[in-house]
Design an enzyme around this catalytic site. Structure first.
Site, PDB file in Angstrom:
ATOM      1  N   LYS C  73      -9.789 -10.025   1.941  1.00 45.73           N
ATOM      2  CA  LYS C  73      -8.356 -10.353   1.915  1.00 45.73           C
ATOM      3  C   LYS C  73      -8.180 -11.869   1.928  1.00 45.73           C
ATOM      4  CE  LYS C  73      -4.096  -9.102   4.463  1.00 45.73           C
ATOM      5  NZ  LYS C  73      -3.578  -8.371   5.638  1.00 45.73           N
ATOM      6  N   SER C 148       0.143  -5.168   4.487  1.00 45.38           N
ATOM      7  CA  SER C 148      -0.057  -6.336   3.652  1.00 45.38           C
ATOM      8  C   SER C 148      -1.421  -6.378   2.957  1.00 45.38           C
ATOM      9  CB  SER C 148       0.098  -7.603   4.498  1.00 45.38           C
ATOM     10  OG  SER C 148      -0.920  -7.680   5.476  1.00 45.38           O
ATOM     11  N   SER C 172      -1.099  -3.199   8.673  1.00 47.40           N
ATOM     12  CA  SER C 172      -1.459  -3.768   7.375  1.00 47.40           C
ATOM     13  C   SER C 172      -2.799  -3.325   6.795  1.00 47.40           C
ATOM     14  CB  SER C 172      -1.443  -5.298   7.452  1.00 47.40           C
ATOM     15  OG  SER C 172      -0.121  -5.767   7.364  1.00 47.40           O
TER      16      SER C 172
END
Lengths: 97, 474, 482
Positions: C73, C148, C172
């Protein structure tokens, strides 16, 4: 805690100044409405009895470990490389006085 | 200064830089200097993702400072974020302590013009320093070498009443932190910084007047002058009906006046909250006990001990002013502390002052001074010769016994040798001898001088006096 | 090769069936072929092949992730590799250091393929708030992948990487895992170092693995976990070899079913998935226990106060002084300089949250908001810890619905916030929580269930997850055209 009245636009402007955020008028208005809604939602927890309750920050039990007082060198060039503007090895900013 | 019926209320916030190797929350060097932004890392430049980890030495120094100031040490102190935007503050917040400081409720004692004083320490908390900005007209430059260096902010109660008292408080504070080894006390490099809060009120009023903060004064003399000026300025304001504004002022030593730092003081909203990147700082009683046990003797107690060793109050105060001098004295004291005190205060300090040296750079070691005093006490040399030896020690750094031997300065105590000298001197000055015998005893000094000269100063004065007196009487 | 699990790839590298370079090349090729449509990667590691080659040449295959390519990420700092948090603010930021998690994964033999998309600064649950454009759900490109960690979840579902790293502040990892049909675990707070992970909310953030099997998650988490000298909030707790201890049956395992979690208005397919999961676990010998968590209804409110307060402070460092975006406009004043830099570079969701947090911490409101939220947070956590005295694992939906259409909720942040109802309390209480794919909706979108356990008891979660994995095999299916 008393009932929160709807946030005034002035209050939102004050907060944007504190947060150093330039907002457009429409951003300002939409944030005013949305923040009011979120804060209104939060009103529900006023009824939870929290007398004598310490606020919780770190949620798990963690043993404290401090750092020994030892210097480690770091290649500061890698840090300076990201500077938007610099003079020599100093960060350059608009006048602060 | 016409104070009329006003009284000043003064409180000091002293920032003490803790002399650790690394910074408070990261491993970057905390030492003064370094190339521009050289003492930096992801943490102290506020890089995304970097996290603070507390320096254990800084915590130990914090506890030590608190104990030296008679504070209670909090077992669960909390680091909090003080939020404001400034280019020399890399994270947009300073990690400090707010409602749960490490040290609270202490005091500092000192004497002011012979009278004992005790000033309350409200709190002493740990925090990190900011970086340094320099201003160049249409731009400013930021150096973060100092950002993150550990500080103790020591806050006194607003209970001092005069500029002299405040300056003496600050001097004593410097003495204490230097004694316990947590700070070098260097005002020029900013290791110790002083902010003064000054207000005035009518004598007898209990309500405090509007507070003015004077920031960053870098000498004790200027603290005194700045506060004196500020008190007078505030009294003038009151007398002329001009309002006193709550503001931050700076002191200009050249003009000896304070001036307003900002035209409009914005109300700060620091939005303190506990730093969620850190745990509560837990201190065990055992650690407090260990720091207490290792605590060096504080200046006040040291001065008291010196008085017990026979020194005057004045000498004891003089010798404890600086840690290095007190240490020097203790090493030089030997069996004759009073003599050591005299030698240090009158001779050594004069030489040091003249050559602008610190006692740590003295060519005469404390042990050598002790030897010199021992030579006098043993009667090997006279006090007068000792001054010659001292001068030689100062210039060559040699041991006193070596100098005495090399130069043949050993005191003559042999009666026969002295009698011979005295006989010669009397024989060479018959007129003066006659004067003495006719009752003019003042001439005796003349003979002492002549005889000493003849013995190259090496004759034992006691022995010589006795023989002279005997022989002159005939 | 893309159908292989992370573990199979590692074993293949160890057995010299293929080299790390071949594996990395294969996935890089897939990314260049498929990611234009999905937009899950923000930056490709242009040194990936070089690093794989160096790994092959060094010849040490003992690491638990030997030769395994992973997607990271873009919230985790990677030394010398652009890290943006999907914000205009950091669009050109090159970190001077690796996040501890990245260091540990590399040490275990992993090769970083690239950086995956996210909602700007991890603020969002749809991946629509990315400066680099929305990510598409590989199962249906009209739908969001969740957020996210939407980029990581989508990349996994599209078989662009066998393993990925996400972060989870209020769901997330778990919500995008559910939306994309993959496994993802947010470990106990303190398990994994946060050092080098761009902070959103310090007391809630945890990084965790996302993968296509339970065991893959466990193996990655083993490599990531443990005390870190650069993060004071990591735990000394020993890191078990979860992957080798997964139990075969669930006899006597107590599954807690919180009454409150089943009273919400939940999509029918989601309810179905949850009930099927319960039935399957019972069939394996687990028993169910009804539990009460009365404060859970306040979780979202508390969460938004705490998360935004901490975020407003954590994002103060983005000021355009030392790195990041600087406005072209000549500033009138220092304040104007800051306000322009920040106002122009932060997206609307980030600004909204900074505003809320700044307000909540501002003078006069601290006690009513941040402090009160922290107090109720303690009560909520204690409520969970008490519940875990009567059960081993709590099971619930992950989100009220499967993935929703791109653009359908962006105008109403409150509705989006309510979607976090099942996931936020896990972060508030510091508990481990996992999303496990179970079935598909009537429209063909994946649905997962959430498993939670008490502090540091990831093992029980992995045990139950492995059972559901075997029973439903929902993670094996690949999206059409992949």
């Amino acid at each position: 805690m008393s009932k929160t009245e709807k946030l005034t636009l002035q209050a939102v402007q004050k907060v944007s100044k504190l947060a150093r955020l330039k907002l457009t008028d429409s951003e300002m208005t939409s944030i005013q409405n949305q923040l009011s809604a979120v804060l209104e939602n939060f009103e529900q927890i006023a009824q939870v009895n929290t007398d004598e309750v310490r606020p919780l920050v770190t949620p798990t039990e963690i043993t404290q470990v401090l750092r020994p007082d030892v210097v480690e060198d770091f290649d500061s060039e890698k840090i300076l490389a990201n500077a938007p503007e610099k003079a020599g090895r100093l960060f350059k900013v608009p006048p602060v006085v | 200064m016409a104070f009329n019926d006003y009284e000043a209320v003064i409180g000091l916030e002293i920032h003490v830089q803790l002399q650790t190797n690394s910074k408070l929350f990261c491993s970057s060097s905390a030492h003064f200097g370094g190339g521009d932004n050289e003492h930096t890392c992801p943490n102290c430049t506020g890089q995304p993702g970097a996290l603070p980890v507390v320096n254990e030495k800084a915590v130990e120094f914090g506890i030590k400072t608190g104990l030296a100031l008679n504070c209670s040490i909090r077992k669960d102190s909390v680091f909090a974020r003080k939020q404001y935007f400034y280019p020399d503050l890399p994270r947009g917040y300073q990690i400090s302590q707010f409602d749960k400081p490490l040290c609270e409720n202490g005091y500092l004692e000192f004497t002011l013009e012979g009278a004992p004083k005790r000033v309350t320490i409200e709190r002493a908390h740990m925090e990190e320093d900011a970086g340094k900005s320099t201003h160049h007209g249409d731009y400013s430059l930021i150096n973060l070498n100092r950002a993150g260096v550990p500080l103790m902010e020591i806050v006194s109660a607003p209970e001092m009443r005069s500029a002299q008292e405040a300056a003496e408080y600050a001097r004593t504070m410097r003495k204490v932190v230097r004694y316990i080894g947590v700070c070098d006390g260097n005002l020029e490099e900013g290791s110790l910084r002083c902010d003064c809060n000054v207000s005035i009120r009518k004598r007898g009023d209990s309500k405090l007047g509007t507070k003015v903060e004077i920031k960053n004064i870098n000498s004790f003399r200027f603290i005194e002058k700045a506060i004196e000026f500020e008190i007078q300025r505030q009294i003038d304001c009151k007398e002329t009906g001009e309002p006193i504004v709550q503001e931050t002022r700076l002191y200009d030593p050249d003009k000896n006046r304070t001036f307003s730092m900002r035209t409009k003081e914005e109300a700060h909203d620091y939005r303190y909250f506990p730093d969620p990147d850190q745990l509560v700082l837990e201190i065990e009683q055992a650690q407090i006990d260990a720091v207490k046990a290792a605590m060096p003797e504080l200046p006040a107690s040291r001065a008291k001990r010196f008085v017990e060793q026979g020194l005057s109050e004045f000498d004891a105060q003089t010798l404890t002013q600086e840690l290095e001098i007190a240490d020097y004295f203790e090493r030089a004291a030997g069996k004759n502390p009073k003599a050591a005190a005299n030698w240090i205060i009158s001779e050594l300090m004069r030489e040091l002052n003249e050559s602008k040296r610190e006692i740590s750079d003295s060519p005469i070691q404390a042990e050598q001074l002790a030897q010199l005093i021992a030579l006098i006490d043993a009667g090997t040399i006279s006090g007068k010769i000792a001054k010659t030896v001292f001068a030689e020690m100062w210039s060559s750094g040699k041991n006193p016994d070596v100098i005495v031997k090399e130069k043949g300065l050993t005191q003559i105590t042999d009666t026969g040798a002295i009698e011979k000298i005295v006989d010669d001197v009397i024989a060479a000055n018959p007129a003066q001898a006659a004067e003495y015998r006719s009752g003019k005893e003042k001439v005796f000094g003349f003979f002492v001088g002549q005889a000493m000269k003849a013995s190259k100063g090496q004759a034992s004065p006691d022995v010589m006096n006795e023989i002279l007196r005997k022989k002159l009487k005939g | 090769m893309e159908q292989l699990s992370l573990l199979e790839i590692r074993d293949g590298v160890r057995a010299k069936k293929f080299t790390a370079v071949e594996v990395a090349q294969h996935f890089l090729d897939r990314i260049s072929k498929h990611d234009k449509a999905i937009n899950s990667f923000v930056t490709i590691n242009d040194r990936a092949l070089e690093e794989a080659k160096a790994f092959d040449q060094a010849g040490d295959f003992s690491g638990s992730l030997a030769g395994v390519p992973i997607a990271v990420k873009d919230l985790l700092c990677t030394d010398g590799l652009k890290t943006t948090a999907c914000s205009k603010m950091l669009a050109n930021y090159i970190p001077p250091y690796d996040a501890s998690v990245v260091t540990r994964l590399k040490k275990a033999g992993a090769i970083v393929l690239g950086k995956t998309s996210l909602d700007e600064f991890a603020m969002g649950s749809s991946n629509e708030n990315s400066f680099f454009g929305p990510v598409k759900n590989p199962w249906n490109h009209d739908f969001v992948p969740g957020g996210s960690s939407g980029g990581s979840a989508a990349a996994l579902a599209a078989r662009l990487a066998p393993g990925a790293i996400g972060t989870d502040t209020g769901g997330s990892i778990r919500q995008p895992a559910s939306f994309c049909g993959v496994f993802g675990i947010k470990p106990t707070y303190g398990r994994v170092s946060r050092y080098g992970i761009i902070s959103f909310a310090s007391s809630l953030d945890q990084a965790g693995p996302m993968a296509r099997t339970t065991k893959d998650c466990a193996i990655m988490l083993e490599a990531m976990s443990g005390k870190c000298k650069n993060d004071s909030t990591t735990s000394n707790e020993a890191v078990p070899q979860w992957s080798t201890k997964i139990r075969q049956d669930l006899k006597g395992v107590r599954i807690g079913l919180p009454r409150e979690y089943f009273s919400e208005s939940i999509d029918a397919d989601v309810t179905k998935a949850t009930l099927e999961a319960i039935t399957a676990l019972k069939a394996r010998g687990a028993m169910t226990v009804e539990i009460n968590l009365p404060l859970v209804k306040h979780a979202v409110s508390i969460y938004y106060l705490i998360a935004t307060s901490e975020a407003s402070s954590n994002l103060a460092r983005y000021d355009g002084v030392r790195f990041g975006y600087r406005s072209e406009k000549a500033p009138d004043s220092l304040d104007d300089f800051y306000a322009s830099n920040r106002g122009e570079a932060f997206g609307s969701e980030v600004k909204r949250r900074i505003m809320l947090g700044t307000y909540a911490l501002s003078s006069g409101y601290y006690d009513a908001y941040y402090s009160k939220a922290g107090q109720v947070r303690r009560l909520l956590r204690d409520e969970f810890l008490e519940a875990f005295e009567t059960c081993d694992v709590i099971l619930s939906p992950v989100a009220t619905t499967p993935a929703f259409k791109i653009g359908s909720r962006i105008s109403n942040p409150l509705e989006m916030y309510l979607n976090d109802i099942f996931t936020t309390s896990t972060n508030l209480a510091g508990l481990p929580g996992m999303s496990v794919p179970v079935r598909f909706s009537s429209t063909g979108l994946p649905i997962g269930v959430q498993l939670m356990a008490t502090h540091f008891n990831e093992q029980s979660i992995f045990d139950v997850s492995a059972a559901l994995e075997e029973d439903f095999r929902a993670g094996e299916k690949a999206p059409h055209g992949i």
